[in-house]
Enzyme design. Structure first.
Site, PDB file in Angstrom:
ATOM      1  N   HIS A 147      17.948  -0.420  15.318  1.00 26.78           N
ATOM      2  CA  HIS A 147      17.913   1.045  15.554  1.00 26.78           C
ATOM      3  C   HIS A 147      19.114   1.732  14.826  1.00 26.78           C
ATOM      4  CE1 HIS A 147      17.329   4.605  17.849  1.00 26.78           C
ATOM      5  NE2 HIS A 147      18.739   4.848  17.924  1.00 26.78           N
ATOM      6  N   GLY A 183     -13.350  11.225  -8.152  1.00 29.71           N
ATOM      7  CA  GLY A 183     -12.953  10.235  -7.469  1.00 29.71           C
ATOM      8  C   GLY A 183     -11.798  10.192  -6.476  1.00 29.71           C
ATOM      9  N   ALA A 184     -12.156  10.413  -5.340  1.00 29.92           N
ATOM     10  CA  ALA A 184     -10.717  10.413  -4.604  1.00 29.92           C
ATOM     11  C   ALA A 184     -10.249   8.805  -3.924  1.00 29.92           C
ATOM     12  CB  ALA A 184     -11.187  11.312  -3.214  1.00 29.92           C
ATOM     13  N   GLY A 185     -10.308   8.072  -5.093  1.00 28.37           N
ATOM     14  CA  GLY A 185      -9.838   6.800  -4.738  1.00 28.37           C
ATOM     15  C   GLY A 185      -8.364   6.680  -4.671  1.00 28.37           C
ATOM     16  N   VAL A 186      -7.888   5.308  -4.959  1.00 23.87           N
ATOM     17  CA  VAL A 186      -6.321   5.048  -4.981  1.00 23.87           C
ATOM     18  C   VAL A 186      -5.677   5.927  -6.025  1.00 23.87           C
ATOM     19  CG1 VAL A 186      -4.770   3.161  -4.806  1.00 23.87           C
ATOM     20  CG2 VAL A 186      -7.064   2.828  -4.091  1.00 23.87           C
ATOM     21  N   ALA A 204      -2.566  -6.269  -7.860  1.00 19.21           N
ATOM     22  CA  ALA A 204      -1.659  -6.997  -8.689  1.00 19.21           C
ATOM     23  C   ALA A 204      -1.165  -8.211  -7.936  1.00 19.21           C
ATOM     24  CB  ALA A 204      -0.284  -6.211  -9.199  1.00 19.21           C
TER      25      ALA A 204
END
Ligand code: FAD
Ligand code: NAI
Length: 477
Positions: A456, A192-195, A332
């Site tokens: 900046h 699973g290449a999810g979160v 969450a």
């Protein structure tokens, strides 16, 4: 039954959805109880749910520690800081993570006291209806019977199992085991290449594991804007994550100290790979185990989610549900927003959750963050849009930091210029995305952001520049 056990609001589950609902309800003047069953290794209450115990907080602690390690090994020298004798002290890294978790558990217990929320440590289960409300039994370290007119169910979610590969948290790991590996695995497999796969894969790669990710879908991070996902994929592969897309997982066989995964790769060719540890992160399922919702007729959908309307009301009067146990993103901050809104609705107020402006963040390095629509969604919906991008390579602060990977991308309505989506892959994208969330909540145009003064040198100038790029008038690129 003693009067002390009668509450206006009983919240079942003390994760981000539940504990925040309890605090907000108490702030609004209700007599509130929160029941949570999580215990720490010492058997003490550990409120905070998945997020605090085995999710957001410990994963971010390990992401931070492992990033320090990687920087000390690979990035400091460029700054003229030579490190010799660099060593990983994994027990200390894990101990620190545990102490961060405990500080958060204790923080929630303190907040309960401060807000006069009664906390019950144990499992909460519906026992039936009571006069004007519900009876809830608490069992476990605490045994009690509570009654309340309003019940908020916030029982969260669990890791989804892959059939035939049950989690043992030693060789085959869910998020729980992935956060507590006691020795860096030589070879780590991730399904699973999810979160979770990308975050936990990054942690263990940074401290020395050879990480292979096997993903079922042919596209990488399909929910992310395609241009951003492509850029992230390129960067992760360069870092050494081996990402295999379009894999069909077959048999998973446990050896004494390793796990072998048989799979068909994207060409259909049969492959096997043996790993010292295997993380399975293929999504999460709603959790209503032990809640005994049947006793009051609490309706679930076919995937096990509690059915609620747009305002988190179930079909039972006075029973609400929030967070991972109901539809919507499993995040969450989404759970928290719903918790606050439900408490306010119980008080007769107008709770507010805007699903169009919930930000997503993947805490890899660089981070990926987005809010609103992706370019592919806008195309599919036939919305006419303008796009503007700005690379961190052209941002002075990013150069000074030594972190110039990635870009900011704006998508705005072609006619009105209203911002429809903002996508970032780059340093501290998790913080930069807030400006876009605020802008979208106020229905700002890209021109609004382009005309606002940004400090900046700061990374946020890349956000302004991407907004300028929508109108093809970036100043620094
Ligand atoms: P949970 O946090 O799951 O809490 C539910 C609580 O209810 C638990 O304490 C459970 O023990 C308790 N409970 C369940 N049933 C009962 C019962 N009958 N009686 C008493 N108590 C009960 N989200 C983010 O937004 N950002 C992140 O960075 C992030 N990182 C994550 C990393 C990992 C590894 C994982 C697994 C998840 C992550 N998430 C993240 C998702 C996030 O953790 C969840 O979306 C969030 O915890 C959901 O909150 P919740 O209150 O709905 O449920
Ligand atoms: P996920 O939904 O993010 O990813 C699961 C991946 O597994 C998908 O790419 C999917 O295509 C793949 N998959 C599913 N079945 C498969 C199979 N049989 N074989 C191979 N690949 C397969 O789920 P994940 O990573 O488990 O995380 C669960 C949830 O927890 C997330 O969706 C998110 O809601 C939450 N989370 C949020 C975080 C954050 O906000 N930073 C961090 C970690 C988790």
């Amino acid at each position: 039954m003693s009067n002390e056990k009668q509450f206006d609001v009983v919240v079942i589950g003390g994760g981000p959805g539940g504990y925040i609902a309890a605090i907000r309800a108490a702030q609004l003047g209700f007599k509130v109880a929160c029941i949570d069953e999580w215990s720490n290794a010492a058997g003490k209450p550990a409120p905070g749910g998945t997020c605090t115990n085995v999710g957001c907080i410990p994963s971010k602690a390990l992401l931070q520690s492992s990033e320090h390690f990687e920087h000390a090994g690979h990035a400091f020298a460029e700054h003229g800081i030579n490190v010799s004798g660099l060593e990983l002290n994994l027990p200390q890294m894990l101990k620190r993570k545990d102490s961060v978790v405990k500080a958060n558990n204790d923080g929630i217990l303190y907040l309960f006291k401060k807000n006069k929320v009664s906390f019950f440590h144990g499992r909460g289960a519906f026992a039936g209806t009571a006069e004007g409300g519900y009876t809830i039994n608490v069992s476990g370290p605490t045994t009690d019977t509570l009654t309340a007119k309003n019940v908020v169910v916030a029982t969260g979610s669990n890791a989804r199992q892959l059939p035939g590969a049950e989690f043992d948290e030693k060789l085959i790991l869910s998020n729980t085991g992935a956060l507590a590996i006691d020795a860096v695995p030589g070879k780590l497999g991730v399904i699973g290449a999810g979160v979770i796969g990308l975050e936990m894969g990054s942690v263990w790669r940074r401290v020395g594991a050879d990480v292979t990710v096997l993903e079922g879908l042919p596209t990488f991070l399909g929910a992310v804007d395609e241009q951003i996902a492509k850029e992230a994929h390129k960067l992760f592969v360069k870092q050494g994550l081996k990402i295999n897309l379009g894999c069909k997982i077959g048999a998973i066989t446990k050896g004494e100290n390793d796990v072998t995964v048989a799979y068909a790769d994207s060409t259909g060719a049969e492959q096997t790979a043996t790993f010292d540890r295997l993380i399975i992160s293929i999504g999460r399922v709603p959790n209503t185990i032990g809640l005994n919702g049947e006793s009051v007729g609490l309706p679930l959908d076919e995937r096990g989610f509690i059915i609620v309307d747009d305002e988190c009301r179930t079909s039972l009067p006075g029973v609400w549900a929030v967070g991972d146990v109901v539809r919507g993103p499993m995040l969450a901050h989404k759970a928290e927003e719903e918790g606050v809104a439900v408490a306010e609705r119980i008080a007769g107020q107008h709770g507010h959750v805007n699903f169009n402006t919930i930000p997503w963040v993947i805490y890899t390095s660089p981070e990926i963050a987005w809010v609103g629509k992706t370019e592919q969604q806008l195309k599919a919906e036939g919305v006419a849009y303008k796009a503007g991008t700005f690379p961190f390579l052209a941002n002075g602060r990013a150069r000074a930091l030594g972190d110039t990977s990635g870009m900011v991308k704006f998508l705005a309505d072609a006619t009105t210029d209203e911002i429809l989506g903002v996508h970032i892959v780059g340093p501290v994208a998790s913080e930069l995305i807030s400006e876009a969330v605020v802008a979208m909540e106020f229905k700002a145009s890209s021109e609004d952001i382009a005309r606002i003064c940004h400090a900046h040198p700061s990374l946020s100038e890349a956000v302004k520049e991407a907004a300028l790029a929508v109108d093809k008038r970036s100043l620094n690129f």
